[in-house]
Design an enzyme around this catalytic site. Structure first.
Site, PDB file in Angstrom:
ATOM      1  N   HIS A   1      27.105 -38.128 -54.092  1.00 27.16           N
ATOM      2  CA  HIS A   1      27.571 -39.055 -55.139  1.00 27.16           C
ATOM      3  C   HIS A   1      27.624 -38.457 -56.532  1.00 27.16           C
ATOM      4  CE1 HIS A   1      23.303 -39.442 -56.107  1.00 27.16           C
ATOM      5  NE2 HIS A   1      23.685 -39.934 -57.268  1.00 27.16           N
TER       6      HIS A   1
HETATM    7  C1  UD1 Z   1      24.637 -43.431 -61.425  1.00 23.85           C
HETATM    8  C2  UD1 Z   1      23.869 -42.473 -62.324  1.00 23.85           C
HETATM    9  C3  UD1 Z   1      23.334 -41.305 -61.488  1.00 23.85           C
HETATM   10  C4  UD1 Z   1      22.530 -41.815 -60.308  1.00 23.85           C
HETATM   11  C5  UD1 Z   1      23.351 -42.816 -59.510  1.00 23.85           C
HETATM   12  C6  UD1 Z   1      22.500 -43.418 -58.417  1.00 23.85           C
HETATM   13  C7  UD1 Z   1      24.653 -42.319 -64.650  1.00 23.85           C
HETATM   14  C8  UD1 Z   1      25.406 -41.506 -65.645  1.00 23.85           C
HETATM   15  N1  UD1 Z   1      24.720 -41.908 -63.372  1.00 23.85           N
HETATM   16  O1  UD1 Z   1      25.756 -42.719 -60.916  1.00 23.85           O
HETATM   17  O2  UD1 Z   1      22.492 -40.494 -62.301  1.00 23.85           O
HETATM   18  O3  UD1 Z   1      22.194 -40.710 -59.505  1.00 23.85           O
HETATM   19  O4  UD1 Z   1      23.801 -43.881 -60.381  1.00 23.85           O
HETATM   20  O5  UD1 Z   1      23.274 -43.952 -57.396  1.00 23.85           O
HETATM   21  O6  UD1 Z   1      24.033 -43.289 -65.021  1.00 23.85           O
HETATM   22  N2  UD1 Z   1      30.550 -48.539 -58.187  1.00 23.85           N
HETATM   23  C9  UD1 Z   1      30.857 -49.613 -57.377  1.00 23.85           C
HETATM   24  N3  UD1 Z   1      29.889 -50.557 -57.168  1.00 23.85           N
HETATM   25  C10 UD1 Z   1      28.655 -50.499 -57.723  1.00 23.85           C
HETATM   26  C11 UD1 Z   1      28.355 -49.407 -58.553  1.00 23.85           C
HETATM   27  C12 UD1 Z   1      29.312 -48.446 -58.770  1.00 23.85           C
HETATM   28  O7  UD1 Z   1      31.957 -49.716 -56.848  1.00 23.85           O
HETATM   29  O8  UD1 Z   1      27.828 -51.407 -57.472  1.00 23.85           O
HETATM   30  C13 UD1 Z   1      31.576 -47.483 -58.374  1.00 23.85           C
HETATM   31  C14 UD1 Z   1      32.500 -47.741 -59.563  1.00 23.85           C
HETATM   32  O9  UD1 Z   1      33.763 -47.261 -59.216  1.00 23.85           O
HETATM   33  C15 UD1 Z   1      31.895 -46.831 -60.634  1.00 23.85           C
HETATM   34  C16 UD1 Z   1      31.362 -45.664 -59.819  1.00 23.85           C
HETATM   35  O10 UD1 Z   1      30.914 -46.238 -58.599  1.00 23.85           O
HETATM   36  O11 UD1 Z   1      32.833 -46.436 -61.589  1.00 23.85           O
HETATM   37  C17 UD1 Z   1      30.222 -44.929 -60.479  1.00 23.85           C
HETATM   38  O12 UD1 Z   1      29.169 -45.831 -60.823  1.00 23.85           O
HETATM   39  P1  UD1 Z   1      28.184 -45.485 -62.073  1.00 23.85           P
HETATM   40  O13 UD1 Z   1      27.065 -46.435 -62.112  1.00 23.85           O
HETATM   41  O14 UD1 Z   1      28.970 -45.292 -63.306  1.00 23.85           O
HETATM   42  O15 UD1 Z   1      27.638 -44.056 -61.719  1.00 23.85           O
HETATM   43  P2  UD1 Z   1      27.005 -43.501 -60.366  1.00 23.85           P
HETATM   44  O16 UD1 Z   1      27.927 -42.473 -59.820  1.00 23.85           O
HETATM   45  O17 UD1 Z   1      26.610 -44.628 -59.493  1.00 23.85           O
HETATM   46  N1  UDP Z   2      19.548 -44.920 -50.653  1.00 24.48           N
HETATM   47  C1  UDP Z   2      19.721 -46.115 -49.938  1.00 24.48           C
HETATM   48  N2  UDP Z   2      20.890 -46.305 -49.268  1.00 24.48           N
HETATM   49  C2  UDP Z   2      21.899 -45.388 -49.260  1.00 24.48           C
HETATM   50  C3  UDP Z   2      21.713 -44.183 -49.987  1.00 24.48           C
HETATM   51  C4  UDP Z   2      20.528 -43.990 -50.682  1.00 24.48           C
HETATM   52  O1  UDP Z   2      18.814 -46.947 -49.897  1.00 24.48           O
HETATM   53  O2  UDP Z   2      22.947 -45.640 -48.632  1.00 24.48           O
HETATM   54  C5  UDP Z   2      18.292 -44.713 -51.387  1.00 24.48           C
HETATM   55  C6  UDP Z   2      17.563 -43.444 -51.033  1.00 24.48           C
HETATM   56  O3  UDP Z   2      16.720 -43.638 -49.915  1.00 24.48           O
HETATM   57  C7  UDP Z   2      16.797 -43.143 -52.315  1.00 24.48           C
HETATM   58  C8  UDP Z   2      17.718 -43.658 -53.396  1.00 24.48           C
HETATM   59  O4  UDP Z   2      18.619 -44.561 -52.754  1.00 24.48           O
HETATM   60  O5  UDP Z   2      15.593 -43.887 -52.349  1.00 24.48           O
HETATM   61  C9  UDP Z   2      18.476 -42.531 -54.010  1.00 24.48           C
HETATM   62  O6  UDP Z   2      19.487 -43.037 -54.828  1.00 24.48           O
HETATM   63  P1  UDP Z   2      20.798 -42.226 -55.186  1.00 24.48           P
HETATM   64  O7  UDP Z   2      20.991 -41.114 -54.217  1.00 24.48           O
HETATM   65  O8  UDP Z   2      21.875 -43.207 -55.355  1.00 24.48           O
HETATM   66  O9  UDP Z   2      20.465 -41.675 -56.649  1.00 24.48           O
HETATM   67  P2  UDP Z   2      19.598 -40.464 -57.241  1.00 24.48           P
HETATM   68  O10 UDP Z   2      18.253 -40.481 -56.642  1.00 24.48           O
HETATM   69  O11 UDP Z   2      20.355 -39.201 -56.988  1.00 24.48           O
HETATM   70  O12 UDP Z   2      19.597 -40.739 -58.708  1.00 24.48           O
END
Ligand code: UD1
Ligand code: UDP
Length: 370
Positions: free
Chosen positions: A209
């Site tokens: 991601h």
């Molecule tokens: C964010 C964090 C990242 C973290 C990740 C955990 C920042 C800059 N990044 O990244 O550090 O590792 O969360 O998962 O804060 N979207 C949906 N539904 C949702 C959420 C997101 O469709 O409920 C899609 C949207 O298209 C959005 C994209 O995912 O634009 C990215 O979501 P965003 O929260 O901006 O960043 P993450 O990639 O999730």
């Molecule tokens: N996780 C989850 N379901 C998923 C993918 C990840 O519950 O489909 C959990 C995972 O076990 C961990 C956390 O989400 O506890 C990690 O989040 P993510 O990878 O989104 O973000 P990061 O840790 O890189 O910020």
């Protein structure tokens, strides 16, 4: 009574928050009043609600419904809305987790109102300032009053940056608290293995991601090509983050039809723990998943150029395989993964504390405020 306003927004922050809220309820209910603010950064049911239900996190008093957007728009909206709540609630401490836009928005809003800031997961560094998370964590650390550090390498980073020793507490990793509490519950309650027709230790689990992987077509294509090659030997399971699904569609990369790759929507925490524990190997660019692989004794290949969790690499439990843009890098990912499946390391250390991180954090704050 300490009024502690905690800010969450992204999936991993809910998983961290579960440990803190449980510790407050069980041991600090007469000393700490928690006000939870959900920024709404993650909002799909399987990116947010499911974690509140499964991990029994109290319903947030506020949901800001900020949703997705560019960094400036998303962070700016959070900052504006958090400020209103801070003026109203006047908490003693604002506590933020990790390194997301929700983290920096909470820290900035509090610092401008001279409210004390606690940062959980302080001191992590990738030394790659192109990552939005690196900027978020450096700035948050430098305006925090309480820096809760998961392990020694993170402490060293803060010392190198001249952060006052009196602000820092090495307390272990709060995700470890959550893991210890839910590992057995997941084994008992999750039905994900039969639902996906998986046998324990006969599949590879992957998650992708990170913006630096999903938003660069060559890197995402290399990762998918590596998964295709690994799938010639082992079943591959990929619970897909919405960001990644969007970019796979944008770049016209199709893996849904592959007979040995199972693509699913994001799964709940209990299913994820079960998938992790029973995997032969984990391939990921997630911070949380790297650590959980270690907690559950599953070797991990990290699909990044660097990691913040360097102790896992030092211990031999995590190997970096960068998906840069040459076909050689695909081969390297595949070879590293196949080698690791045959050569699982032995566990020799436990660098992330004892699973009582939430208590150490609360005790530190309560001692200062009550
Ligand atoms: C964010 C964090 C990242 C973290 C990740 C955990 C920042 C800059 N990044 O990244 O550090 O590792 O969360 O998962 O804060 N979207 C949906 N539904 C949702 C959420 C997101 O469709 O409920 C899609 C949207 O298209 C959005 C994209 O995912 O634009 C990215 O979501 P965003 O929260 O901006 O960043 P993450 O990639 O999730
Ligand atoms: N996780 C989850 N379901 C998923 C993918 C990840 O519950 O489909 C959990 C995972 O076990 C961990 C956390 O989400 O506890 C990690 O989040 P993510 O990878 O989104 O973000 P990061 O840790 O890189 O910020």
């Amino acid at each position: 009574m300490l009024t502690l306003l905690t800010i969450i927004g992204a999936r991993p922050q809910m998983i961290k928050a579960a440990a803190l809220s449980r510790a407050i309820e069980q041991k600090y209910a007469d000393q700490v009043r928690e006000i939870i603010v959900h920024t709404g950064q993650h909002y799909d049911a399987n990116m947010s609600d499911i974690f509140f239900q499964e991990l029994q996190i109290p319903t947030p008093q506020y949901n800001l419904h900020v949703g997705s957007g560019t960094h400036g728009k998303q962070t700016g909206q959070m900052l504006e809305k958090i400020e209103v709540i801070l003026l109203e609630e006047k908490p003693d401490v604002v506590l933020v987790y990790g390194d997301t836009n929700s983290t920096i928005a909470g820290a900035l809003a509090a610092s401008k109102l001279h409210i004390k800031i606690a940062h959980v997961e302080a001191g992590l560094r990738s030394f790659n300032k192109k990552m939005p998370e690196e900027i978020n964590r450096i700035l948050t650390d430098h305006c925090a009053d309480f820096l809760f550090v998961p392990a020694q390498n993170a402490l060293q980073n803060l010392q190198n940056e001249g952060i006052e020793a009196g602000k820092i507490t090495v307390c272990g990793d709060i995700m470890y608290d959550t893991s210890l509490h839910y590992a057995q519950i997941a084994e008992q309650q999750s039905r994900i293995l039969p639902a996906l027709q998986l046998q324990p230790k006969q599949y590879v689990l992957a998650t992708i991601h990170r913006a630096e992987n999903t938003d660069v077509p060559e890197r995402l294509k290399n990762i998918v090509e590596a998964l295709r090659q690994i799938a010639e030997k082992h079943r591959v399971v990929l619970p897909i983050h919405p960001r990644t699904r969007k970019y796979l569609q944008n770049y016209n990369i199709n893996i849904e039809q592959h007979p040995n790759i199972t693509l699913t929507d994001p799964v709940g925490y209990l299913d994820m723990v079960s998938l992790e524990k029973n995997a032969l190997l984990i391939l990921t660019d997630s911070g949380g998943v790297q650590k959980e692989a270690f907690f559950y004794d599953v070797p991990c290949v990290t699909l990044r150029d660097e990691t913040e969790w360097t102790e896992l690499v030092d211990l031999g439990w995590n190997t970096l395989a960068s998906p840069t843009d040459t076909p050689t890098d695909t081969t390297k990912i595949v070879q590293t993964a196949l080698h690791y499946i045959q050569n699982t390391p032995a566990k020799v250390a436990s660098p992330y504390g004892k699973g009582n991180t939430a208590e150490i954090i609360l005790e530190t704050l309560v001692t200062r405020y009550i």
